[in-house]
Scaffold this motif. Structure first.
Motif, PDB file in Angstrom:
ATOM      1  N   TYR A 144       4.157  11.071   6.178  1.00  0.00           N
ATOM      2  CA  TYR A 144       2.749  10.625   6.039  1.00  0.00           C
ATOM      3  C   TYR A 144       1.559  11.644   5.914  1.00  0.00           C
ATOM      4  CZ  TYR A 144       4.823   5.870   6.371  1.00  0.00           C
ATOM      5  OH  TYR A 144       5.398   4.851   6.160  1.00  0.00           O
TER       6      TYR A 144
ATOM      7  N   GLU B 177       1.880  -6.640  -5.770  1.00  0.00           N
ATOM      8  CA  GLU B 177       2.096  -5.215  -5.014  1.00  0.00           C
ATOM      9  C   GLU B 177       2.634  -4.313  -5.991  1.00  0.00           C
ATOM     10  OE1 GLU B 177       4.379  -5.901  -1.377  1.00  0.00           O
ATOM     11  OE2 GLU B 177       2.345  -6.104  -0.409  1.00  0.00           O
TER      12      GLU B 177
ATOM     13  N   GLY C 147      -5.590  -3.381  10.737  1.00  0.00           N
ATOM     14  CA  GLY C 147      -4.806  -2.054  10.149  1.00  0.00           C
ATOM     15  C   GLY C 147      -4.784  -0.763  11.208  1.00  0.00           C
TER      16      GLY C 147
ATOM     17  N   SER D 111      -6.624   2.572  11.106  1.00  0.00           N
ATOM     18  CA  SER D 111      -7.792   2.456  10.195  1.00  0.00           C
ATOM     19  C   SER D 111      -8.955   1.932  10.712  1.00  0.00           C
ATOM     20  CB  SER D 111      -7.522   1.596   8.910  1.00  0.00           C
ATOM     21  OG  SER D 111      -8.551   0.983   8.556  1.00  0.00           O
TER      22      SER D 111
ATOM     23  N   ARG E  76      -0.426  -9.685   4.456  1.00  0.00           N
ATOM     24  CA  ARG E  76      -0.817  -8.424   4.755  1.00  0.00           C
ATOM     25  C   ARG E  76      -0.416  -7.563   5.810  1.00  0.00           C
ATOM     26  NH1 ARG E  76      -5.529  -6.811   0.942  1.00  0.00           N
ATOM     27  NH2 ARG E  76      -4.572  -4.748   1.517  1.00  0.00           N
ATOM     28  N   PRO E  77       0.812  -7.365   5.628  1.00  0.00           N
ATOM     29  CA  PRO E  77       1.381  -6.676   7.036  1.00  0.00           C
ATOM     30  C   PRO E  77       0.969  -5.442   7.574  1.00  0.00           C
ATOM     31  CG  PRO E  77       3.165  -6.589   4.957  1.00  0.00           C
ATOM     32  CD  PRO E  77       1.718  -7.510   4.844  1.00  0.00           C
ATOM     33  N   GLY E  78       0.180  -4.705   6.400  1.00  0.00           N
ATOM     34  CA  GLY E  78      -0.439  -3.551   7.049  1.00  0.00           C
ATOM     35  C   GLY E  78      -1.872  -3.713   7.585  1.00  0.00           C
TER      36      GLY E  78
ATOM     37  N   THR F 235      -5.495  -1.189   5.065  1.00  0.00           N
ATOM     38  CA  THR F 235      -4.410  -0.527   5.589  1.00  0.00           C
ATOM     39  C   THR F 235      -4.768   0.949   5.423  1.00  0.00           C
ATOM     40  OG1 THR F 235      -3.042  -1.964   4.373  1.00  0.00           O
ATOM     41  CG2 THR F 235      -1.989  -0.010   5.075  1.00  0.00           C
ATOM     42  N   ASP F 236      -4.545   1.758   6.168  1.00  0.00           N
ATOM     43  CA  ASP F 236      -4.524   3.039   6.398  1.00  0.00           C
ATOM     44  C   ASP F 236      -4.027   3.801   5.212  1.00  0.00           C
ATOM     45  OD1 ASP F 236      -5.096   5.563   7.471  1.00  0.00           O
ATOM     46  OD2 ASP F 236      -3.559   5.769   8.883  1.00  0.00           O
TER      47      ASP F 236
ATOM     48  N   LYS G 119      -1.048   5.497   5.281  1.00  0.00           N
ATOM     49  CA  LYS G 119       0.364   4.692   5.301  1.00  0.00           C
ATOM     50  C   LYS G 119       0.576   4.270   3.804  1.00  0.00           C
ATOM     51  CE  LYS G 119       0.330   3.701   9.799  1.00  0.00           C
ATOM     52  NZ  LYS G 119       0.217   2.714  10.793  1.00  0.00           N
ATOM     53  N   THR G 120      -0.214   4.504   2.742  1.00  0.00           N
ATOM     54  CA  THR G 120       0.262   3.931   1.477  1.00  0.00           C
ATOM     55  C   THR G 120       0.381   4.999   0.259  1.00  0.00           C
ATOM     56  OG1 THR G 120      -2.182   3.804   1.204  1.00  0.00           O
ATOM     57  CG2 THR G 120      -1.233   1.976   1.844  1.00  0.00           C
TER      58      THR G 120
END
Ligand SMILES: Nc1ncnc2c1ncn2[C@@H]1O[C@H](COP(=O)(O)OP(=O)(O)O)[C@@H](O)[C@H]1O
Ligand SMILES: [Mg+2]
Lengths: 235, 406
Positions: free
Chosen positions: A90, B68, B339, B342, B382-384, B388-389, B392-393
């Motif tokens: 990451y 997604e 998140g 984040s 929205r599991p993140g 979301t940070d 992590k994407t």
């Protein structure tokens, strides 16, 4: 430069290394070859202090290592490229490299090393803002080597850099390994399953089986050795 | 969509739910007449409801997955990040938000302001836990212990030595930090689940000590008459005081956001993230595993301590019941739901999780049910987390122009 004297290393109750000794002089490329599970990775982990040996001594430039923590060992100038690359997926390429220089504060020198590394691995310069996880296997291996070099090691420990890579990429990486050794006088301890390639770049080699060292000789002699040929070179 | 297998699935879900809710939905024991009422019609309502809801559920789930995939192909950032990046949107929004924040206590009632202050305390505490869980990846289920340390520091120092809020604030933070170091040192050798269980135990130990050591903490009856924060020695009326604490918390939240952001981008912050990703690699880089983890643990604890001091000053009364495991879980939910890692996500998480139950009071007994359903739905869709940070994407771009053999 590095003296390993009769070390024994355990994972809990399981003994992975059953008393091995080896010696590495400054400027050498030394290889340790052996089958899967022989204890090669454990040997490196013992040297870098991540899995310290239970018995025996390790001396680096005359200084005993077994009482030191891994970060102190890195500070002395031993850098490890772990098996399976283990880059930080990451973090970006730049951030990965920055982690390699974690213990250093000499900003100017870090910048110089960075330029040198981008010179060695131009592809990393191209991908510097990309996260590590998006790199291909070969690029990740290059990043792992580059990251270890950012610590400006005197002794570089490489754990199976050829693992899972296409032959062309492996060749490229081995060329760079030799270059690092020649240009920087970095001593290299190379652990490999790919005995043929490893013995071609190394000056000397050790053969490991079941936690013991069974053979040690110059690379030429090992390449010519009948047992080695049969067991590791597939000839 | 109406294939037989789908209908069968929904049918089974309905049957299962009918069975599951049978005791509470169908049977009612009338204790006065000693009779049992069988409300069978309710069982059918549950069945039919579950049948259609499960259809809807799966439809939404499919839609989400398709969405997604599309986003991945297009390489677009999540909506929140796109909005922040867009200056035309973000500057007016920031100004509007600023005005809203300043005007809030003057527009809304004291009650609303009070709730908002509570939410802001959770923002601060949540950001602290975000360091531990989100950045360093250490699952800490006893976080509330440090909150308690902060609150009791102020309450006891005030009770025994008459210390004021502003003097107690740094002391409470320091105590929480020290507790973080003391507790962290033995437990940080453990990983993952083990760490979670041990921290949970520590949290409970602290609460039990507070509950039972009467001479020290006044036991379950707690400590009352804790003074509200002073304002240059002026006497404030209750409403003034509430407004003052509100602005104090706004200031503190901004300060926390600033510090956490700085920490995140610092070398230490990067070491935390790296440690979360790969411990062995970190050791090979010369990162001191124990010290780095300990710093995350103790710095996280510090924010809990600060939150605790403010909490004690705001409510003017504390007892061990405010520091149960439930509190730790709520804070953890804030971090996970918002998140992990984040900052913006944690802020949203705190606002949603603290304000939602308050405004759901109208639904009284169904409050927790709705709350739970919201959590489950959120985690499925929205599991993140809400935001979301970005780290992590990461997207797999630039892979196409290379040989597939590599
Ligand atoms: N983390 C571990 N826990 C327990 N046993 C291990 C661990 N890592 C390696 N071993 C054992 O130690 C021996 C040597 O392993 P390793 O050093 O990884 O060999 P190599 O690198 O030569 O393939 C093997 O028998 C392996 O099963
Ligand atoms: Mg190995």
């Amino acid at each position: 430069m590095l003296e390993v004297k009769n070390i024994q290393t355990y994972y809990g109750n399981i003994q992975a290394i059953k008393g091995i000794s080896l010696e590495i002089s400054e400027g050498e490329i030394i290889t340790l070859i052996g089958a899967n599970g022989a204890g090669k990775t454990t040997t490196l982990m013992s040297i870098s202090g991540i899995v310290p040996p239970k018995f025996g001594d390790i001396l680096f430039m005359g200084e005993p290592l077994q009482e030191l923590s891994p970060n102190q060992i890195v500070a002395l100038g031993i850098s490890q490229v772990p098996e399976g690359r283990r880059i930080f997926p990451y973090l970006t390429v730049m951030e990965n490299l920055d982690m390699g220089a974690f213990l250093r504060n000499d900003t100017d020198e870090i910048q110089k090393d960075l330029e040198y590394i981008f010179d060695l691995f131009p592809i990393l310069a191209e991908r510097r803002h990309q996260s590590g996880g998006t790199l291909s296997g070969g690029e990740q291996q290059m990043l792992a080597v580059a990251r270890a070099l950012m610590a400006r090691p005197r002794l570089l420990l490489l754990d199976e850099p050829s693992l899972g890579l296409a032959p062309l990429i492996v060749k490229q990486i081995f060329k760079i390994i030799r270059k690092i050794n020649q240009e920087n006088k970095t001593t290299i301890f190379l652990v490999e399953q790919n005995a043929n390639l490893a013995l071609q770049v190394a000056h000397r080699g050790y053969v490991m089986e079941n936690g013991r060292i069974t053979l040690s000789d110059t690379s030429q002699n090992l390449l010519a050795n009948e047992d080695v040929k049969k067991a590791y070179l597939g000839i | 969509m109406f294939r037989f297998s789908e209908i069968k699935k929904s049918f089974l879900v309905a049957l299962w739910l009918m069975f599951l809710t049978f005791p509470i939905m169908v049977i009612r024991v009338n204790t006065i007449y000693k009779t049992i009422e069988w409300r069978w019609e309710r069982m059918f309502m549950v069945g039919i409801g579950a049948f259609f809801l499960s259809f809807l559920w799966r439809y939404l789930h499919k839609k989400k997955e398709a969405g997604e995939k599309k986003a991945e192909e297009a390489g677009t950032l999540p909506l929140a990040q796109r909005l922040i990046k867009n200056r035309q949107f973000s500057i007016p929004a920031a100004i509007g938000l600023g005005i809203f924040i300043i005007a809030f206590p003057f527009i809304f009632s004291m009650y609303q302001t009070n709730i908002m202050t509570t939410a802001l305390i959770y923002v601060v505490v949540g950001l602290g836990l975000n360091i531990v869980v989100g950045l360093a990846g250490l699952l800490d289920l006893g976080y509330v212990a440090f909150y308690a340390v902060g609150a009791y520091s102020y309450a006891l120092l005030n009770h025994h030595f008459g210390l004021g809020f502003w003097a107690a604030l740094p002391i409470g933070a320091t105590f929480a930090f020290l507790f973080g170091v003391i507790l962290g040192f033995p437990v940080l050798r453990l990983r993952g689940d083990y760490l979670a269980i041990v921290t949970l135990g520590f949290g409970e130990i602290i609460r039990l000590i507070l509950e039972n050591w009467n001479a020290f903490s006044f036991g379950p009856s707690g400590i009352a008459n804790i003074p509200r924060p002073g304002f240059f020695g002026m006497d404030l009326s209750l409403s003034q005081s509430i407004t003052y604490v509100y602005f104090l918390m706004i200031g503190m939240a901004i300060f926390t956001i600033f510090v956490v952001k700085r920490l995140q981008d610092s070398r230490l912050g990067r070491a935390w993230i790296a440690l979360r990703e790969d411990e062995v690699a970190c050791q090979a880089m010369g990162i001191d595993k124990t010290r780095t983890k300990l710093s995350a643990f103790a710095l996280g604890a510090t924010w809990a301590g600060i939150g605790g001091v403010v909490f004690a000053a705001k409510t003017t009364f504390i007892n061990p019941a405010s520091f149960t495991i439930w509190e730790s879980i709520i804070i953890l939910c804030i971090v996970v739901l918002g998140g992990m890692g984040s900052v913006l996500g944690v802020i949203f998480g705190a606002l949603v999780l603290i304000l939602l139950p308050e405004y759901l009071r109208a639904f009284s007994e169904y409050r927790m049910l709705i709350f739970g359903a919201t959590l489950v739905t959120m985690m499925v869709f929205r599991p993140g987390g809400i935001i979301t940070d970005v780290r992590k994407t990461y997207k797999f771009k630039g892979l196409k122009d290379k040989q597939p053999t590599v």
